[in-house]
Every structure is written in structure tokens, then in C-alpha cells.
Design a protein around this motif. Sequence first.
Motif, short mmCIF file in Angstrom:
data_model
loop_
_atom_site.label_atom_id
_atom_site.label_comp_id
_atom_site.label_asym_id
_atom_site.label_seq_id
_atom_site.Cartn_x
_atom_site.Cartn_y
_atom_site.Cartn_z
N ASP A 37 -19.64 5.67 -3.91
CA ASP A 37 -19.28 4.39 -3.85
C ASP A 37 -19.22 3.48 -2.72
O ASP A 37 -19.93 2.35 -2.61
N GLU A 38 -18.76 4.13 -1.81
CA GLU A 38 -18.56 3.29 -0.37
C GLU A 38 -19.94 2.93 0.10
O GLU A 38 -20.42 2.06 0.36
N ALA A 39 -21.21 3.93 0.03
CA ALA A 39 -22.41 3.68 0.60
C ALA A 39 -22.95 2.96 -0.18
O ALA A 39 -23.99 1.97 0.23
N GLU A 91 -21.77 0.46 -2.13
CA GLU A 91 -21.40 -1.01 -1.85
C GLU A 91 -21.94 -1.51 -0.43
O GLU A 91 -22.23 -2.72 -0.53
N GLN A 92 -22.04 -0.69 0.63
CA GLN A 92 -22.59 -1.19 1.69
C GLN A 92 -23.98 -1.54 1.73
O GLN A 92 -24.47 -2.70 1.92
N LEU A 93 -24.76 -0.84 0.90
CA LEU A 93 -26.22 -1.13 0.82
C LEU A 93 -26.25 -2.40 0.16
O LEU A 93 -26.93 -3.09 0.39
N THR A 94 -25.50 -2.28 -1.10
CA THR A 94 -25.60 -3.73 -1.90
C THR A 94 -25.27 -5.04 -1.10
O THR A 94 -25.89 -6.01 -1.09
N GLU A 95 -24.15 -4.70 -0.26
CA GLU A 95 -23.56 -5.87 0.44
C GLU A 95 -24.76 -6.49 1.31
O GLU A 95 -25.14 -7.45 1.70
N ARG A 130 -20.12 7.36 -13.95
CA ARG A 130 -20.41 7.12 -12.65
C ARG A 130 -21.19 5.78 -12.65
O ARG A 130 -21.36 4.97 -11.60
N LEU A 131 -22.26 5.79 -13.47
CA LEU A 131 -23.29 4.77 -13.52
C LEU A 131 -22.57 3.49 -13.66
O LEU A 131 -22.73 2.35 -13.18
N VAL A 132 -21.42 3.38 -14.73
CA VAL A 132 -20.77 2.02 -14.87
C VAL A 132 -19.91 1.77 -13.79
O VAL A 132 -19.81 0.44 -13.51
N GLU A 133 -19.42 2.69 -13.02
CA GLU A 133 -18.46 2.41 -11.87
C GLU A 133 -19.65 1.75 -10.62
O GLU A 133 -19.32 0.69 -10.19
N ARG A 134 -20.54 2.37 -10.47
CA ARG A 134 -21.63 1.68 -9.60
C ARG A 134 -21.81 0.40 -9.95
O ARG A 134 -22.21 -0.61 -9.20
N ALA A 135 -22.38 0.35 -11.20
CA ALA A 135 -22.83 -1.12 -11.75
C ALA A 135 -21.70 -2.07 -11.66
O ALA A 135 -22.00 -3.44 -11.23
N ARG A 136 -20.34 -1.72 -11.98
CA ARG A 136 -19.19 -2.72 -11.66
C ARG A 136 -19.34 -3.04 -10.08
O ARG A 136 -19.12 -4.17 -9.47
#
Length: 359
Positions: free
Chosen positions: A162-164, A166-170, A191-197
Motif C-alpha cells: 500500500d505504501e509503495a 500510494e507513493q507512486l500514485t502521489e 487488496r484490489l479494493v484497498e489499492r483502489a481506495r
Amino acid sequence: MPDTSPPDPHVIRLMDASLNRASEGARVVEDYARFVLDDAHLSRLGKELRHGIAAAGATLPMADRLACRNTPGDVGTAITTASESQRADAADVCNASLGRLQEALRSLEEYGKTIDPALGAAFERLRYDAYTLAAGLGTTERGRNRLGDARLYVLIEAGPSDEAFEQLTESLCAAGVQVLQLRDKRLDDRRLVERARIMAAVCRRHGVVSIVNDRADIAVAAGADGVHIGQDELTVADARSVVGPGRLVGVSTHRIEQARAARLAGADYLGVGPTFPSTTKSFADFPGIDFVRQVAAEITLPAFAIGGITAENISEVVAAGLRRVAVGAAVTGASDPAAAVRSLREALGAPVGGEGSSG
Ligand SMILES: Cc1ncc(COP(=O)(O)OP(=O)(O)O)c(N)n1
Ligand SMILES: Cc1ncsc1CCOP(=O)(O)O
Ligand SMILES: [Mg+2]
């Protein structure tokens, strides 16, 4: 026409007026598609509808129509409403004419039945054609409004954490990505819905559009802006039934018939490809740059070329007429993804940097 008593002159008079309304309305709509939208596909549909009205109307000889016409005695000419004389802009003119066109076709259908059931049925078919044309115009306007000047669309995978992620998305949003799609076929649903969130939250902060690949349910659960579906997945109607009218439905297309159909079915944007060989996804055949050119030439719904697009070949896409691209490996596989984003946006002629489109 069945061998019955001659048509009621009042019905001929009435249908004459509605035939004029219908053909004039179709012409106004066709003019909007042709001269305001530059949309060859919708222009052609408008022209075909106009010719269909003329063909069905030919059942009533023009001499009979003119004999029954009585414009000086038409009580309706003096009845006006304030709204009839007010038109905000060309789109407003087109929408008002679409309404008159549909009403006139309904009147022709109902009164046509008194002359010949087949005539009523012919105008019923034309009425449905008018609804389809209206849908094509409406989805184009909605898609253009929602995706504004969004030109760079990037596909990302879930990554190791999740951390990596979020950093890439940001980082990609800050670099100027305007649409971000989470495309990962390996992740389980939770995990897909968590990443999508995570993606949806970061994108919201940056004014970037967030899209989930394949899964309309995950897109809704995560609060993403929309879903992207392929030709072998949910239909546009089924995806729309899940995501509702407020979210985007994007559709992959590989030939012009699919692009036309997706637009008339209510897609908000198109994926157009594959354009070049891709390291992300393998394909049996390539519609290539010719398909990009075909879509650019006739469909004004937002369309993103996709497949193997890089800084080296993006100029071919722009030269073929599309200024929107969807990119995977050229960004996510780059040593500096943010720099790759800035380079691609520069090649698309959009301002480099910035937070993303208003979409
Ligand atoms: C923007 C965009 N265009 C096309 C695709 C491809 O979608 P699809 O054909 O469903 O294939 P998968 O990506 O699901 O393997 C896309 N994802 N995004
Ligand atoms: C999912 C998909 N559909 C058509 S091409 C493609 C892959 C796009 O990624 P890349 O830009 O790495 O080729
Ligand atoms: Mg898919």
C-alpha cells in the motif's frame, strides 16, 4: 397502403406539419453534429434520419399535403411561449430541436396508423433512431465535459505494498498525470479494493480522474471515478447499471464498428488500440495507427490511443489525429516515472506539470 377509404384531410394536414417539424429538426441536429462537433459519425446518423423521414413521408403525396396545408388558418402560429425564443447557445438549439424531432415522430407514428399500420411502424423505427442519435450527442457532450483536456492517462499495477502504491500514485499525479487506472489481474478483491481506495483518495486530492480496470463493483466500493471495460467484459449498459450515471465508463475498442457502438451505447471515453506492440499485454493482431486515424476522423468522444506508446512514437499518434494517450510501461517501467510523465505531456502539447485536468 391497404385499400381503404381516402385519408382524412385533417390527418394529412397534421402529418404535413409534423413531417416539416421532423425534417427541419433533423437538419438542425445534423448541422450541430457537422459544423459544431465536426463529428462525422453523428452527422451521418443525422443525415440518414433525415432521409428516412423523407422516405416514410413520401407515402403522403406532396400535392395532397399542400392541398390540405392552411398556414394562414393555423391557430398554432399565434401561440408562443417565452422559452421558444430563448436559446443560450448552439448546444441548447440542438437539444431543443432534438425534443421537437422526437415529438414530431411520435405524432407521425400515432396518426400514421390511421392511414396504414406499416406507416406508423416506420415512424416508430425513426423515433428510436432519433433517441439513439440523442444518446450519441449526449454521451459525447458528457464525456467531453468530464474529461476536459485530459490527455495523459497512465495504467498502474498494485505493486508490492500500500505504501509503495500510494507513493507512486502521489508522484504520478504531482507530475501531471490526468487519468490514472489501476489495472492488476493478480490481486484478490480485498487488496484490489484497498489499492483502489488509495488511488481514488490521492487522485481526488490532485484533481486527477481515477479508473478501475474491469471491475465496476470495485470502482464503486473504492469511490473511484469510473471503470474501464473491454470487449469481452460487462456491456456498457451492465457497467452503467453498476456504476450509475455519475461515474465514467471507458471502453476498449479495436475497430471502428466497436468505437461507434460503444459511443452510442453510452461510453464516456474510448480506448483505441493496440497501436504499437506492447510489453504489458500481447495481442494477436494490431489495428495500429490506422485505427487511431479512423477514430480521430469521425468520432469526437474522448479517445485515448493505447498500446506500446512511448516518448519515441507518441508523435505518430498526434500526427494521426489523437491528442490523448493511455500509457503503461513507458511510465511505470521508467527509471523516473514522474520525468516520463512530464516528457509525454510535453509531447502532447499540454502544459507540463500541473495537477491534472479539471476532470
Ligand atoms: C484506457 C484503456 N484502454 C484499453 C484498455 C484495455 O482493456 P481490455 O481490453 O479490457 O484489456 P485489459 O486491460 O483488461 O487486459 C485499458 N485497460 N485501458
Ligand atoms: C491494457 C492494454 N490494452 C491494450 S494495450 C494495453 C497495455 C498498455 O500498456 P503499455 O503502454 O505498456 O503497452
Ligand atoms: Mg479489461
